[in-house]
Scaffold this motif. Structure first.
Motif, mmCIF file in Angstrom:
data_model
loop_
_atom_site.group_PDB
_atom_site.id
_atom_site.type_symbol
_atom_site.label_atom_id
_atom_site.label_comp_id
_atom_site.label_asym_id
_atom_site.label_seq_id
_atom_site.Cartn_x
_atom_site.Cartn_y
_atom_site.Cartn_z
ATOM 1 N N PRO A 27 0.374 27.590 -67.648
ATOM 2 C CA PRO A 27 0.372 28.245 -66.325
ATOM 3 C C PRO A 27 0.905 27.309 -65.253
ATOM 4 O O PRO A 27 0.504 26.143 -65.190
ATOM 5 C CB PRO A 27 -1.117 28.543 -66.099
ATOM 6 N N MET A 28 1.798 27.823 -64.429
ATOM 7 C CA MET A 28 2.335 26.994 -63.335
ATOM 8 C C MET A 28 2.505 27.791 -62.053
ATOM 9 O O MET A 28 3.274 28.747 -62.002
ATOM 10 C CB MET A 28 3.663 26.379 -63.746
ATOM 11 N N THR A 29 1.775 27.362 -61.034
ATOM 12 C CA THR A 29 1.919 27.908 -59.694
ATOM 13 C C THR A 29 3.307 27.566 -59.187
ATOM 14 O O THR A 29 3.691 26.397 -59.186
ATOM 15 C CB THR A 29 0.849 27.253 -58.785
ATOM 16 N N GLY A 61 -1.522 30.587 -61.970
ATOM 17 C CA GLY A 61 -2.855 30.938 -61.494
ATOM 18 C C GLY A 61 -2.730 32.051 -60.462
ATOM 19 O O GLY A 61 -1.880 31.997 -59.583
ATOM 20 N N GLN A 103 -3.332 34.322 -65.805
ATOM 21 C CA GLN A 103 -4.341 33.297 -65.507
ATOM 22 C C GLN A 103 -5.089 33.671 -64.238
ATOM 23 O O GLN A 103 -4.503 33.786 -63.162
ATOM 24 C CB GLN A 103 -3.721 31.900 -65.363
ATOM 25 N N HIS A 178 -9.040 30.386 -65.211
ATOM 26 C CA HIS A 178 -8.530 29.121 -64.662
ATOM 27 C C HIS A 178 -9.720 28.252 -64.239
ATOM 28 O O HIS A 178 -10.313 28.462 -63.184
ATOM 29 C CB HIS A 178 -7.676 29.485 -63.445
ATOM 30 N N VAL A 270 -6.752 20.388 -71.323
ATOM 31 C CA VAL A 270 -5.756 19.467 -70.764
ATOM 32 C C VAL A 270 -6.212 18.037 -71.035
ATOM 33 O O VAL A 270 -7.370 17.690 -70.787
ATOM 34 C CB VAL A 270 -5.601 19.691 -69.240
ATOM 35 N N ASN A 303 -2.767 20.408 -74.263
ATOM 36 C CA ASN A 303 -1.815 20.311 -73.150
ATOM 37 C C ASN A 303 -1.886 18.910 -72.529
ATOM 38 O O ASN A 303 -2.932 18.279 -72.564
ATOM 39 C CB ASN A 303 -2.162 21.364 -72.084
ATOM 40 N N MET A 304 -0.807 18.512 -71.951
ATOM 41 C CA MET A 304 -0.607 17.317 -71.116
ATOM 42 C C MET A 304 0.418 16.368 -71.733
ATOM 43 O O MET A 304 0.136 15.666 -72.712
ATOM 44 C CB MET A 304 -1.902 16.538 -70.854
ATOM 45 N N GLY A 305 1.588 16.437 -71.163
ATOM 46 C CA GLY A 305 2.628 15.463 -71.498
ATOM 47 C C GLY A 305 3.183 15.570 -72.903
ATOM 48 O O GLY A 305 3.763 14.600 -73.406
ATOM 49 N N PHE A 325 3.250 23.666 -72.870
ATOM 50 C CA PHE A 325 4.183 22.811 -72.138
ATOM 51 C C PHE A 325 4.323 23.381 -70.734
ATOM 52 O O PHE A 325 4.608 24.567 -70.568
ATOM 53 C CB PHE A 325 5.557 22.817 -72.821
ATOM 54 N N THR A 327 5.698 21.351 -67.267
ATOM 55 C CA THR A 327 6.943 20.876 -66.637
ATOM 56 C C THR A 327 8.188 21.072 -67.501
ATOM 57 O O THR A 327 9.228 21.422 -66.949
ATOM 58 C CB THR A 327 6.802 19.408 -66.186
ATOM 59 N N PRO A 328 8.129 20.883 -68.829
ATOM 60 C CA PRO A 328 9.386 21.072 -69.589
ATOM 61 C C PRO A 328 9.953 22.498 -69.459
ATOM 62 O O PRO A 328 11.161 22.690 -69.579
ATOM 63 C CB PRO A 328 8.978 20.784 -71.038
ATOM 64 N N ILE A 330 10.039 24.240 -66.732
ATOM 65 C CA ILE A 330 10.617 24.517 -65.413
ATOM 66 C C ILE A 330 12.151 24.504 -65.483
ATOM 67 O O ILE A 330 12.803 25.459 -65.059
ATOM 68 C CB ILE A 330 10.077 23.522 -64.355
ATOM 69 N N TYR A 354 7.182 24.213 -55.607
ATOM 70 C CA TYR A 354 6.358 25.171 -54.877
ATOM 71 C C TYR A 354 7.097 25.867 -53.747
ATOM 72 O O TYR A 354 6.468 26.468 -52.866
ATOM 73 C CB TYR A 354 5.123 24.463 -54.303
HETATM 74 C C1 FMN Z 1 4.326 23.038 -60.597
HETATM 75 C C2 FMN Z 1 3.042 23.086 -61.379
HETATM 76 C C3 FMN Z 1 2.114 24.078 -61.103
HETATM 77 C C4 FMN Z 1 0.937 24.179 -61.859
HETATM 78 N N1 FMN Z 1 0.082 25.216 -61.630
HETATM 79 C C5 FMN Z 1 -0.966 25.419 -62.478
HETATM 80 C C6 FMN Z 1 -1.743 26.606 -62.396
HETATM 81 O O1 FMN Z 1 -1.491 27.525 -61.594
HETATM 82 N N2 FMN Z 1 -2.765 26.741 -63.270
HETATM 83 C C7 FMN Z 1 -3.084 25.766 -64.180
HETATM 84 O O2 FMN Z 1 -4.044 25.908 -64.935
HETATM 85 N N3 FMN Z 1 -2.354 24.647 -64.277
HETATM 86 C C8 FMN Z 1 -1.288 24.462 -63.467
HETATM 87 N N4 FMN Z 1 -0.487 23.363 -63.638
HETATM 88 C C9 FMN Z 1 -0.786 22.407 -64.723
HETATM 89 C C10 FMN Z 1 -0.013 22.776 -65.997
HETATM 90 O O3 FMN Z 1 -0.450 24.019 -66.540
HETATM 91 C C11 FMN Z 1 -0.190 21.692 -67.072
HETATM 92 O O4 FMN Z 1 -1.565 21.565 -67.342
HETATM 93 C C12 FMN Z 1 0.364 20.347 -66.619
HETATM 94 O O5 FMN Z 1 1.654 20.497 -66.040
HETATM 95 C C13 FMN Z 1 0.453 19.356 -67.776
HETATM 96 O O6 FMN Z 1 1.345 19.848 -68.783
HETATM 97 P P1 FMN Z 1 2.828 19.215 -68.938
HETATM 98 O O7 FMN Z 1 2.629 17.723 -69.105
HETATM 99 O O8 FMN Z 1 3.424 19.868 -70.135
HETATM 100 O O9 FMN Z 1 3.568 19.512 -67.675
HETATM 101 C C14 FMN Z 1 0.673 23.226 -62.875
HETATM 102 C C15 FMN Z 1 1.610 22.214 -63.121
HETATM 103 C C16 FMN Z 1 2.792 22.143 -62.404
HETATM 104 C C17 FMN Z 1 3.786 21.073 -62.731
#
Ligand code: FMN
Length: 378
Positions: A27-29, A61, A103, A178, A270, A303-305, A325, A327-328, A330, A354
Motif C-alpha cells: 500500500p502506498m499513499t 491507505g 487498505q 492499516h 514490515v 515487507n521492507m527493502g 514491494f 517503492t520498487p 513506483i 505525494y
Molecule cells: C510513498 C509511500 C507511501 C506509503 N503509504 C503507505 C500507506 O498508505 N499504507 C501503508 O501501510 N504503508 C505505506 N507505505 C509503506 C509501504 O507500504 C512499505 O511498507 C514501505 O515502502 C517499505 O517497503 P519497500 O522497502 O518495498 O518500499 C508507503 C510508502 C511509500 C514509499
C-alpha cells in the motif's frame, strides 16, 4: 537470462483467490485524490491498472470515515461518490487480470485541526503523538488530541466495518486493516500514547482489544480469508513517540497467538528499516521474519527493502508466503516482468511521491518490449 523457476513468480492460492505470482504491491499513499470529496479518479484507475501484473495490489491507505483523515488528497471509502470512484479502480485492475485489496485506515491523533474545522483530532489519550500532519498548508506539528470516548471507539469499529462493506460493493477482492506506525491502532498499542484506564488501556490485552474488535466487525461482512492486517512492530523513525518499547515483543506475541485462530488472508509484517541494536526490540535484530513465522500460524507477507534476490530467498527458505514491494512499484509498473526477465529497475522521483498529479505517478513507462524479447533470446 529468463528464469521461470524463481519463487516470486510462482502462483499462490490465497483462500479462494488465485494469485498469478507472489509479488505484492504494498500500500502506498500517493495523494492524488485532488478533489474536495476525496474521490478516487480515472488517473488513479490508470495508475493501478498499470501495476495489475502484481499477484495482488494493496491500495493506498484509505479513510474509513471523515474523522479518520489526517493527510491531504488521500481518498476515502465512506461516501457514495468514493465507492463509485473506487469502482473505476477495481474494474481497471480486474480487466487486466489483477486482484486488489483496499487498505482501510484511521490516523487518530496524528492529524490536525485544519482537517476538522478547527476541532482537535481524537486519539486513545490526550497525549501529543509528536509527529507531523500533511495539511493543505504543508506539514504541521501535531497537537494534544482529545480523548476518544468509549462510545466513539465503538463508532470507530463500526466505521471500519462499514468501510469494509463499501469496499466489497466497490469491487475490491478483500481488505487490509492499516495498523502501520503513525495510525490509530498503533496509538492504542503503544504505552506512550495510550494511558487509558478503561477496557482499552493498561494491560497488553486491553491495549490490543481494538485490533480484535475491528477484525471481528469486518469478518461479519467479509470471509476471514479476504481480510488482512499490516503491522510495523519495529518502526523507529518518523513516527513521533509511537516507538517499540519493553512490551512490544510480548504484545505482538499475544496478538499473533490470537490472530493465528482467525484464518486471515495474510498477516503483513514490515521489517526493520534501521539498526535495532540498543532498542527495546534488539532481540529481533536477527531472524526477524522467522520470529513472526514462529509465533503466527497463517500466511505471512514480508515487507521492507526487499529486492528481486532477497524476495526469492525469503520465499525459498519458507520464512514468508508472499513478499510486498512498495517503492520498487513506483517507477516500475511492470515490476513482475522486470523480475521475470532480469531487467534493471528504474529509480523513482521522491519529489512526486505525494504530489504531482500524473507526473511521477502514471507516467513511468514499462520497460520496452524489445528488451523483453532480447532477454528471452539470451
Ligand atoms: C510513498 C509511500 C507511501 C506509503 N503509504 C503507505 C500507506 O498508505 N499504507 C501503508 O501501510 N504503508 C505505506 N507505505 C509503506 C509501504 O507500504 C512499505 O511498507 C514501505 O515502502 C517499505 O517497503 P519497500 O522497502 O518495498 O518500499 C508507503 C510508502 C511509500 C514509499
Amino acid at each position: 537470462m529468463k528464469n521461470t523457476a524463481q519463487a516470486l513468480l510462482t502462483e499462490y492460492q490465497l483462500g479462494d483467490l488465485k494469485l498469478n505470482n507472489r509479488v505484492v504491491m504494498a500500500p502506498m499513499t500517493r495523494a492524488r485524490a485532488t478533489n474536495a470529496g476525496l474521490v478516487p479518479t480515472a488517473l488513479m484507475a490508470r495508475y493501478y491498472a498499470q501495476r495489475a501484473s502484481a499477484g495482488l495490489i494493496v491500495s493506498e491507505g484509505t479513510w474509513v470515515s471523515a474523522k479518520a483523515i489526517g493527510f491531504i488528497n488521500v481518498p476515502g471509502i465512506y461516501t457514495r461518490e468514493q465507492i463509485e470512484g473506487w469502482k473505476l479502480v477495481t474494474k481497471a485492475v480486474h480487466d487486466k487480470g489483477g486482484l486488489i485489496f483496499s487498505q482501510l485506515g484511521h490516523i487518530g491523533s496524528a492529524s490536525h485541526p485544519d482537517f476538522f474545522d478547527g476541532e482537535l483530532p481524537a486519539g486513545p489519550s490526550p497525549i501529543n503523538p509528536q509527529t507531523h500532519s500533511f495539511t493543505p498548508e504543508g506539514f504541521k506539528e501535531t497537537l494534544t488530541p482529545r480523548e476518544l470516548t468509549a462510545a466513539e471507539i465503538k463508532q470507530t469499529v463500526q466505521d471500519f466495518k462499514q468501510a469494509a462493506k463499501n469496499a466489497r460493493e466497490a469491487g475490491f477482492d478483500g481488505v487490509e486493516v492499516h495498523a502501520q506506525a503513525g495510525m490509530l491502532i498503533p496509538q492504542f498499542l503503544s504505552m506512550a500514547t495510550n494511558q487509558r484506564t478503561d477496557a482499552y488501556g493498561g494491560s497488553i490485552e486491553n491495549r490490543a482489544r481494538i485490533v480484535f474488535e475491528i477484525l471481528d466487525a469486518i469478518i461479519e461482512v467479509w470471509d476471514s480469508t479476504r481480510v488482512a492486517i499490516k503491522f510495523t512492530p519495529v518502526a523507529i523513525s518518523h513516527v513521533g513517540i509511537v516507538k517499540p518499547d519493553e512490551e512490544t515483543i510480548p504484545l505482538f506475541q499475544y496478538i499473533l497467538k490470537k490472530l493465528s485462530d482467525y484464518n486471515l488472508a495474510y498477516l503483513h509484517i514490515v521489517g526493520p528499516a534501521e539498526d535495532l541494536a540498543g532498542t527495546p526490540v534488539a532481540a529481533l535484530q536477527h531472524n526477524y521474519f522467522s520470529h513472526f513465522r514462529h509465533h503466527y500460524r497463517g500466511r505471512l507477507m514480508a515487507n521492507m527493502g526487499f529486492t528481486h534476490e532477497s524476495g526469492n530467498a525469503i520465499l525459498e527458505e519458507g520464512t514468508a508466503d508472499l513478499v510486498s514491494f512498495g517503492t520498487p512499484f513506483i517507477a516500475n509498473p511492470d515490476l513482475v516482468e522486470r523480475f521475470k526477465y532480469n531487467l534493471p529497475l528504474s529509480a523513482a522521483n521522491r519529489d512526486t511521491y505525494y504530489a504531482g498529479n500524473e507526473n511521477g505517478y502514471a507516467d513511468y513507462p514499462a520497460a520496452v518490449l524489445p528488451d523483453y524479447k532480447m532477454a528471452d533470446r539470451s
